[in-house]
Motif scaffolding. Structure first.
Motif, PDB file in Angstrom:
ATOM      1  N   ILE A 193     -31.426  -2.543  45.295  1.00  0.00           N
ATOM      2  CA  ILE A 193     -32.589  -2.759  44.428  1.00  0.00           C
ATOM      3  C   ILE A 193     -33.829  -3.091  45.250  1.00  0.00           C
ATOM      4  N   LEU A 194     -33.660  -3.970  46.230  1.00  0.00           N
ATOM      5  CA  LEU A 194     -34.828  -4.426  46.995  1.00  0.00           C
ATOM      6  C   LEU A 194     -35.339  -3.335  47.930  1.00  0.00           C
ATOM      7  N   LYS A 195     -34.402  -2.596  48.523  1.00  0.00           N
ATOM      8  CA  LYS A 195     -34.840  -1.493  49.397  1.00  0.00           C
ATOM      9  C   LYS A 195     -35.580  -0.447  48.570  1.00  0.00           C
ATOM     10  N   ARG A 196     -35.040  -0.135  47.404  1.00  0.00           N
ATOM     11  CA  ARG A 196     -35.659   0.885  46.556  1.00  0.00           C
ATOM     12  C   ARG A 196     -37.066   0.463  46.132  1.00  0.00           C
ATOM     13  N   ALA A 197     -37.262  -0.853  45.965  1.00  0.00           N
ATOM     14  CA  ALA A 197     -38.593  -1.333  45.567  1.00  0.00           C
ATOM     15  C   ALA A 197     -39.573  -1.323  46.739  1.00  0.00           C
ATOM     16  N   GLY A 198     -39.076  -0.991  47.926  1.00  0.00           N
ATOM     17  CA  GLY A 198     -39.975  -0.863  49.081  1.00  0.00           C
ATOM     18  C   GLY A 198     -39.994  -2.071  49.991  1.00  0.00           C
ATOM     19  N   ALA A 199     -39.089  -3.041  49.750  1.00  0.00           N
ATOM     20  CA  ALA A 199     -39.113  -4.260  50.566  1.00  0.00           C
ATOM     21  C   ALA A 199     -38.592  -3.985  51.975  1.00  0.00           C
ATOM     22  N   GLU A 200     -39.144  -4.735  52.910  1.00  0.00           N
ATOM     23  CA  GLU A 200     -38.572  -4.782  54.257  1.00  0.00           C
ATOM     24  C   GLU A 200     -37.619  -5.956  54.278  1.00  0.00           C
ATOM     25  N   ILE A 201     -36.387  -5.716  54.678  1.00  0.00           N
ATOM     26  CA  ILE A 201     -35.360  -6.755  54.579  1.00  0.00           C
ATOM     27  C   ILE A 201     -35.235  -7.512  55.900  1.00  0.00           C
ATOM     28  N   ALA A 202     -35.246  -8.834  55.824  1.00  0.00           N
ATOM     29  CA  ALA A 202     -34.842  -9.661  56.971  1.00  0.00           C
ATOM     30  C   ALA A 202     -33.624 -10.451  56.500  1.00  0.00           C
ATOM     31  N   ALA A 203     -32.495 -10.289  57.215  1.00  0.00           N
ATOM     32  CA  ALA A 203     -31.255 -10.915  56.736  1.00  0.00           C
ATOM     33  C   ALA A 203     -30.734 -11.891  57.783  1.00  0.00           C
ATOM     34  N   PHE A 204     -30.228 -13.032  57.320  1.00  0.00           N
ATOM     35  CA  PHE A 204     -29.822 -14.120  58.206  1.00  0.00           C
ATOM     36  C   PHE A 204     -28.338 -14.417  58.012  1.00  0.00           C
ATOM     37  N   PRO A 205     -27.629 -14.686  59.120  1.00  0.00           N
ATOM     38  CA  PRO A 205     -26.170 -14.801  59.034  1.00  0.00           C
ATOM     39  C   PRO A 205     -25.696 -15.936  58.131  1.00  0.00           C
ATOM     40  N   VAL A 206     -24.606 -15.674  57.429  1.00  0.00           N
ATOM     41  CA  VAL A 206     -23.935 -16.690  56.626  1.00  0.00           C
ATOM     42  C   VAL A 206     -22.858 -17.321  57.507  1.00  0.00           C
ATOM     43  N   LEU A 264     -32.886 -12.337  52.945  1.00  0.00           N
ATOM     44  CA  LEU A 264     -31.560 -12.281  52.309  1.00  0.00           C
ATOM     45  C   LEU A 264     -30.539 -12.924  53.232  1.00  0.00           C
ATOM     46  N   GLU A 265     -29.363 -13.184  52.663  1.00  0.00           N
ATOM     47  CA  GLU A 265     -28.232 -13.588  53.494  1.00  0.00           C
ATOM     48  C   GLU A 265     -27.531 -12.325  54.023  1.00  0.00           C
ATOM     49  N   ALA A 266     -26.862 -12.469  55.166  1.00  0.00           N
ATOM     50  CA  ALA A 266     -26.065 -11.358  55.703  1.00  0.00           C
ATOM     51  C   ALA A 266     -24.646 -11.871  55.918  1.00  0.00           C
ATOM     52  N   PRO A 267     -23.671 -11.453  55.108  1.00  0.00           N
ATOM     53  CA  PRO A 267     -23.753 -10.411  54.092  1.00  0.00           C
ATOM     54  C   PRO A 267     -24.372 -10.913  52.787  1.00  0.00           C
ATOM     55  N   THR A 268     -24.696  -9.945  51.904  1.00  0.00           N
ATOM     56  CA  THR A 268     -25.148 -10.281  50.557  1.00  0.00           C
ATOM     57  C   THR A 268     -24.600  -9.253  49.564  1.00  0.00           C
ATOM     58  N   TYR A 269     -24.944  -9.477  48.296  1.00  0.00           N
ATOM     59  CA  TYR A 269     -24.488  -8.582  47.217  1.00  0.00           C
ATOM     60  C   TYR A 269     -25.089  -7.189  47.448  1.00  0.00           C
ATOM     61  N   ASP A 270     -24.234  -6.180  47.490  1.00  0.00           N
ATOM     62  CA  ASP A 270     -24.700  -4.840  47.871  1.00  0.00           C
ATOM     63  C   ASP A 270     -25.734  -4.251  46.894  1.00  0.00           C
ATOM     64  N   ARG A 271     -25.607  -4.548  45.613  1.00  0.00           N
ATOM     65  CA  ARG A 271     -26.572  -3.969  44.666  1.00  0.00           C
ATOM     66  C   ARG A 271     -27.968  -4.578  44.835  1.00  0.00           C
ATOM     67  N   THR A 272     -28.003  -5.844  45.212  1.00  0.00           N
ATOM     68  CA  THR A 272     -29.306  -6.466  45.465  1.00  0.00           C
ATOM     69  C   THR A 272     -30.002  -5.744  46.617  1.00  0.00           C
ATOM     70  N   LEU A 273     -29.219  -5.446  47.643  1.00  0.00           N
ATOM     71  CA  LEU A 273     -29.789  -4.713  48.779  1.00  0.00           C
ATOM     72  C   LEU A 273     -30.405  -3.399  48.308  1.00  0.00           C
ATOM     73  N   PHE A 317     -22.478  -4.511  52.662  1.00  0.00           N
ATOM     74  CA  PHE A 317     -23.020  -5.836  52.343  1.00  0.00           C
ATOM     75  C   PHE A 317     -24.047  -6.318  53.371  1.00  0.00           C
ATOM     76  N   PHE A 318     -24.311  -5.473  54.359  1.00  0.00           N
ATOM     77  CA  PHE A 318     -25.246  -5.852  55.427  1.00  0.00           C
ATOM     78  C   PHE A 318     -26.413  -4.874  55.429  1.00  0.00           C
ATOM     79  N   ALA A 319     -27.621  -5.425  55.606  1.00  0.00           N
ATOM     80  CA  ALA A 319     -28.811  -4.579  55.572  1.00  0.00           C
ATOM     81  C   ALA A 319     -28.879  -3.651  56.779  1.00  0.00           C
ATOM     82  N   ASN A 320     -28.298  -4.081  57.911  1.00  0.00           N
ATOM     83  CA  ASN A 320     -28.555  -3.355  59.167  1.00  0.00           C
ATOM     84  C   ASN A 320     -27.351  -2.582  59.685  1.00  0.00           C
ATOM     85  N   GLY A 321     -26.370  -2.325  58.815  1.00  0.00           N
ATOM     86  CA  GLY A 321     -25.220  -1.535  59.270  1.00  0.00           C
ATOM     87  C   GLY A 321     -24.132  -2.352  59.947  1.00  0.00           C
ATOM     88  N   ASP A 322     -24.338  -3.688  60.127  1.00  0.00           N
ATOM     89  CA  ASP A 322     -23.238  -4.536  60.608  1.00  0.00           C
ATOM     90  C   ASP A 322     -22.121  -4.511  59.555  1.00  0.00           C
TER      91      ASP A 322
END
Ligand SMILES: Cc1ncc(COP(=O)(O)O)c(C=O)c1O
Length: 361
Positions: free
Chosen positions: A102-115, A91-100, A326-331
């Motif tokens: 949805i993907l976390k709930r589906a069990g995905a491990e998120i890797a997010a890269f700076p915009v 994903l991008e960091a930041p990204t759309y919060d609802r996408t985060l 909007f950030f996966a890791n609390g940033d």
């Protein structure tokens, strides 16, 4: 005297943009022409005339288009169908919060890269891939990103697609704001560049009204086929009636004219936002200057602790979103998303003046 509340939390279209009379007319036409079809259950891909219209515009097969109850429903469906616990998703960091969510709930491990100011840091993506962290897909919002407002340059689109074919992952491009361009030239979409490895999500929420809940995914047949089956097994079909309303508005040419009205409504709002930020926050924050969409992303030079920010904002009757969402890791302590389309220019001016007071103290 209490100040009027100013709401910088919701990225929604303004009520004055809703075409109520036009929709009332379309509803009556749809019932007269397609009543028996739209009031019945139907195949899960959705109302064929709207799919055929989108297919013509996108030079695609209409069977590769699935209409959903908003595009989010389709992202959720795809995530639930494909993600297995531990699968990596980029994903991008930041990204759309609802996408985060949805993907976390589906069990995905998120890797997010700076915009960065022209979109994603592709070098960081390449490094991660070289280290062996291969995702199932990369979800991006390449045009007027929610929440940062940035647009991905053509060079970066091409590089991401090269990486996708080298390392074997799909790109999901989510483009609900793409047609809301107020200036500048459009880059080709990911799908235009590489249809065989791209899922394109888009929506009529920002072009007509979110309450219709009509969005779509356009995917390669290897994805659209099982997804249509998964949709049928989950909810049979999304609302044909609403899809037919969209069809009426889009096929008559009305939507193209409406888009020009929306662009005329939103351009001065973006300009006011930029001028107000220049006037009040220069030296305290930095921001990208978007060419369209709904959002400005502002990065504060110094973090203001979130509780203090909330407390000062409440005192100024200003509603702000917590940037960390909007950030996966609390940033995101320094990040503010400022939606500008649903506020009148004078509210934007007043809101940014109050925001400066909140930030500068
Ligand atoms: C990037 C992005 N994707 C999807 C959505 C939701 O779209 P829909 O209303 O079609 O579900 C939004 C709404 O804000 C959005 O910003």
């Amino acid at each position: 005297m209490t100040q009027m509340p100013i709401v910088f939390t919701r990225g929604v279209p303004p009520a004055e943009s809703f075409p109520k009379d036009r929709l009332a007319q379309a509803a009556s036409d749809v019932l007269a022409e397609y009543g028996d079809v739209v009031l019945q259950y139907g195949p899960s891909r959705g109302f064929e005339p709207l799919r055929a219209l989108i297919a013509e515009e996108k030079k695609a097969k209409s069977t590769d288009i699935i209409l959903g109850q908003g595009s989010l429903q389709l992202l959720d469906l795809y995530a639930r169908m494909t993600i297995r616990p531990g699968d990596v998703v980029y994903l991008e960091a930041p990204t759309y919060d609802r996408t985060l969510t949805i993907l976390k709930r589906a069990g995905a491990e998120i890797a997010a890269f700076p915009v960065l100011s022209d979109g994603l840091d592709v070098d960081a993506v390449e490094t991660s891939l070289k280290q062996g962290r291969r995702p199932s897909f990369f979800y991006l919002i390449p045009d007027f990103q929610n929440p940062s407002g940035t647009t991905l340059s053509l060079d970066k689109r091409v590089r991401i697609l090269e990486l996708a074919s080298t390392y074997g992952f799909l790109v999901i491009e989510d483009i609900p704001y793409r047609r809301l361009r107020y200036r500048g030239e459009e880059s080709p979409s990911f799908r235009q560049l590489a249809p065989e490895i791209t899922l394109q999500l888009s929506s009529y929420s920002k072009l007509i009204a979110p309450g219709l809940r009509v969005g779509y995914v356009l995917a390669p047949t290897s994805v659209s086929e099982p997804l249509a089956k998964y949709a049928e097994d989950t909810y049979i079909n999304a609302s044909y009636f609403n899809q037919a309303l969209v069809y009426k508005l889009a096929s008559s040419g009305w939507l193209d004219m409406h888009l020009m009205d929306l662009i005329a409504l939103y351009t001065p709002r973006l300009d006011t936002m930029l001028a107000s930020l220049d006037a009040h926050l220069h030296g305290f924050a930095s921001w990208h200057r978007p060419d369209g969409g709904f959002f400005m992303g502002v990065n504060l030079d110094k973090a203001v602790p979130i509780d203090l920010l909330k407390q000062r904002a409440a005192a100024a009757n200003l509603q702000l979103t917590d940037g960390r969402g909007f950030f996966a890791n609390g940033d995101g302590e320094r990040f503010l998303r400022l939606p500008f389309c649903a506020l009148k220019p004078e509210e934007i001016q007043e809101g940014i003046a109050r925001l400066a007071g909140v930030i500068v103290g």
